[in-house]
Write a protein that holds these residues in place. Structure first.
Motif, PDB file in Angstrom:
ATOM      1  N   GLU A  52      32.499  39.830  34.781  1.00 55.55           N
ATOM      2  CA  GLU A  52      33.672  40.152  33.784  1.00 55.55           C
ATOM      3  C   GLU A  52      33.179  41.479  33.210  1.00 55.55           C
ATOM      4  OE1 GLU A  52      32.191  37.389  31.097  1.00 55.55           O
ATOM      5  OE2 GLU A  52      33.067  35.776  31.169  1.00 55.55           O
ATOM      6  N   ALA A  53      32.412  42.219  34.164  1.00 53.85           N
ATOM      7  CA  ALA A  53      32.595  43.803  34.085  1.00 53.85           C
ATOM      8  C   ALA A  53      33.507  44.563  34.992  1.00 53.85           C
ATOM      9  CB  ALA A  53      30.866  44.030  34.012  1.00 53.85           C
ATOM     10  N   LEU A  54      33.509  43.799  36.113  1.00 45.75           N
ATOM     11  CA  LEU A  54      33.912  44.221  37.290  1.00 45.75           C
ATOM     12  C   LEU A  54      35.686  44.330  37.002  1.00 45.75           C
ATOM     13  CD1 LEU A  54      31.952  43.179  40.578  1.00 45.75           C
ATOM     14  CD2 LEU A  54      32.514  45.861  39.897  1.00 45.75           C
ATOM     15  N   THR A  55      35.896  43.393  36.447  1.00 46.13           N
ATOM     16  CA  THR A  55      37.165  42.694  36.106  1.00 46.13           C
ATOM     17  C   THR A  55      37.506  44.070  35.238  1.00 46.13           C
ATOM     18  OG1 THR A  55      37.174  40.448  36.726  1.00 46.13           O
ATOM     19  CG2 THR A  55      39.085  41.635  34.849  1.00 46.13           C
ATOM     20  N   LEU A  56      36.820  44.338  33.437  1.00 49.02           N
ATOM     21  CA  LEU A  56      37.197  45.516  32.716  1.00 49.02           C
ATOM     22  C   LEU A  56      37.027  47.077  33.139  1.00 49.02           C
ATOM     23  CD1 LEU A  56      37.218  46.153  29.921  1.00 49.02           C
ATOM     24  CD2 LEU A  56      34.377  46.060  29.650  1.00 49.02           C
ATOM     25  N   VAL A  57      35.903  47.360  34.735  1.00 44.70           N
ATOM     26  CA  VAL A  57      36.606  48.743  35.313  1.00 44.70           C
ATOM     27  C   VAL A  57      37.483  48.543  35.720  1.00 44.70           C
ATOM     28  CG1 VAL A  57      34.908  49.542  37.024  1.00 44.70           C
ATOM     29  CG2 VAL A  57      33.962  48.729  35.454  1.00 44.70           C
ATOM     30  N   TRP A  58      38.072  47.626  36.345  1.00 46.07           N
ATOM     31  CA  TRP A  58      39.937  47.656  37.473  1.00 46.07           C
ATOM     32  C   TRP A  58      40.466  47.520  36.310  1.00 46.07           C
ATOM     33  CZ3 TRP A  58      39.687  50.313  41.170  1.00 46.07           C
ATOM     34  CH2 TRP A  58      38.524  50.037  42.205  1.00 46.07           C
ATOM     35  N   GLN A  59      40.137  46.757  35.439  1.00 38.25           N
ATOM     36  CA  GLN A  59      41.874  46.734  34.098  1.00 38.25           C
ATOM     37  C   GLN A  59      41.540  48.250  33.858  1.00 38.25           C
ATOM     38  OE1 GLN A  59      40.791  44.629  30.851  1.00 38.25           O
ATOM     39  NE2 GLN A  59      42.589  44.777  29.533  1.00 38.25           N
ATOM     40  N   ASN A  60      40.951  48.794  33.534  1.00 33.04           N
ATOM     41  CA  ASN A  60      40.390  50.123  32.684  1.00 33.04           C
ATOM     42  C   ASN A  60      41.468  51.146  34.316  1.00 33.04           C
ATOM     43  OD1 ASN A  60      39.601  49.657  30.509  1.00 33.04           O
ATOM     44  ND2 ASN A  60      37.286  50.089  30.761  1.00 33.04           N
ATOM     45  N   ALA A 100      47.774  44.907  33.719  1.00 36.22           N
ATOM     46  CA  ALA A 100      46.411  45.618  33.937  1.00 36.22           C
ATOM     47  C   ALA A 100      44.791  44.708  33.803  1.00 36.22           C
ATOM     48  CB  ALA A 100      45.850  46.704  32.889  1.00 36.22           C
ATOM     49  N   LEU A 101      45.547  43.680  32.665  1.00 36.03           N
ATOM     50  CA  LEU A 101      43.986  42.482  32.813  1.00 36.03           C
ATOM     51  C   LEU A 101      44.312  41.535  33.840  1.00 36.03           C
ATOM     52  CD1 LEU A 101      41.884  40.830  31.832  1.00 36.03           C
ATOM     53  CD2 LEU A 101      43.039  39.991  30.439  1.00 36.03           C
ATOM     54  N   LYS A 102      45.929  41.130  34.006  1.00 33.08           N
ATOM     55  CA  LYS A 102      46.075  39.811  35.283  1.00 33.08           C
ATOM     56  C   LYS A 102      45.897  40.977  36.828  1.00 33.08           C
ATOM     57  CE  LYS A 102      50.344  36.731  36.166  1.00 33.08           C
ATOM     58  NZ  LYS A 102      51.441  37.337  35.869  1.00 33.08           N
ATOM     59  N   GLY A 103      46.442  42.073  36.683  1.00 33.51           N
ATOM     60  CA  GLY A 103      45.744  42.970  37.947  1.00 33.51           C
ATOM     61  C   GLY A 103      44.055  42.389  38.396  1.00 33.51           C
ATOM     62  N   ALA A 104      43.455  43.028  36.917  1.00 39.55           N
ATOM     63  CA  ALA A 104      42.301  43.223  37.725  1.00 39.55           C
ATOM     64  C   ALA A 104      41.447  41.959  37.586  1.00 39.55           C
ATOM     65  CB  ALA A 104      41.727  43.928  36.210  1.00 39.55           C
ATOM     66  N   SER A 105      42.389  40.452  37.031  1.00 40.29           N
ATOM     67  CA  SER A 105      40.883  39.842  37.088  1.00 40.29           C
ATOM     68  C   SER A 105      41.625  39.403  38.694  1.00 40.29           C
ATOM     69  CB  SER A 105      41.800  38.366  36.362  1.00 40.29           C
ATOM     70  OG  SER A 105      41.807  39.260  34.807  1.00 40.29           O
ATOM     71  N   THR A 106      43.158  39.414  39.011  1.00 44.68           N
ATOM     72  CA  THR A 106      43.110  38.975  40.382  1.00 44.68           C
ATOM     73  C   THR A 106      42.115  39.424  41.619  1.00 44.68           C
ATOM     74  OG1 THR A 106      45.683  38.263  39.595  1.00 44.68           O
ATOM     75  CG2 THR A 106      45.407  38.977  41.665  1.00 44.68           C
ATOM     76  N   MET A 107      42.154  41.134  41.431  1.00 40.88           N
ATOM     77  CA  MET A 107      41.702  41.660  42.400  1.00 40.88           C
ATOM     78  C   MET A 107      40.422  41.628  42.381  1.00 40.88           C
ATOM     79  SD  MET A 107      43.338  45.290  41.412  1.00 40.88           S
ATOM     80  CE  MET A 107      41.936  46.439  41.795  1.00 40.88           C
ATOM     81  N   VAL A 108      39.361  41.137  41.157  1.00 42.45           N
ATOM     82  CA  VAL A 108      38.316  41.109  41.439  1.00 42.45           C
ATOM     83  C   VAL A 108      38.303  39.245  41.808  1.00 42.45           C
ATOM     84  CG1 VAL A 108      36.451  40.352  40.000  1.00 42.45           C
ATOM     85  CG2 VAL A 108      37.600  42.906  39.325  1.00 42.45           C
TER      86      VAL A 108
END
Length: 142
Positions: free
Chosen positions: A71-79, A9-17
């Protein structure tokens, strides 16, 4: 929550953002929307709209060099990814394939390096403590 799903989820969110600030964004948005279509077809259009809104925020953050917003957006998408992958762990393999074949290759080279796999292992003995983070970490003793 399984540690592998959390890392995915973290890898995916970081990639998406990261992709939100590139020319490959439309392709990435459709690919991410397809994940939600498989799990929650009724929510997919709304997720794509939220991804579009998040892209505007990422572009604004990059123009203003506002890493905290990014970073906040990454956290949102990670969640969000954590929730969808936890609800249907069978999606994890499909999402990993999407990352490996579509999303990560669409990143600029510098971003690909930043998203590379991070693996941390630790073993505590006795009364020791271990604090690990793949991002900022703030520890306050009370």
């Amino acid at each position: 929550m399984d540690a592998d799903l959390s890392a995915l989820a973290l890898k995916g969110a970081s990639t998406m953002v990261a992709l939100m600030a590139t020319d490959a964004w439309e392709k990435a948005k459709v690919a991410c929307g397809s994940l939600w279509r498989r799990a929650h077809p009724e929510r997919a259009d709304g997720i794509e709209a939220e991804l579009t809104e998040a892209r505007a925020n990422v572009l604004e953050a990059r123009m203003g060099e506002n890493k905290a917003l990014e970073e906040a957006l990454t956290l949102v998408w990670q969640n969000r990814l954590t929730n969808i992958l936890s609800a249907d762990p069978a999606l994890a393999d499909q999402f990993q394939q999407l990352l490996d074949e579509v999303l990560i290759p669409a990143l600029p080279a510098g971003e690909r390096t930043r998203i590379a796999k991070i693996e941390m292992n630790a073993k505590a003995t006795g009364h020791s403590r271990i604090y690990q983070a793949a991002r900022d970490q703030h520890i306050r003793e009370s």
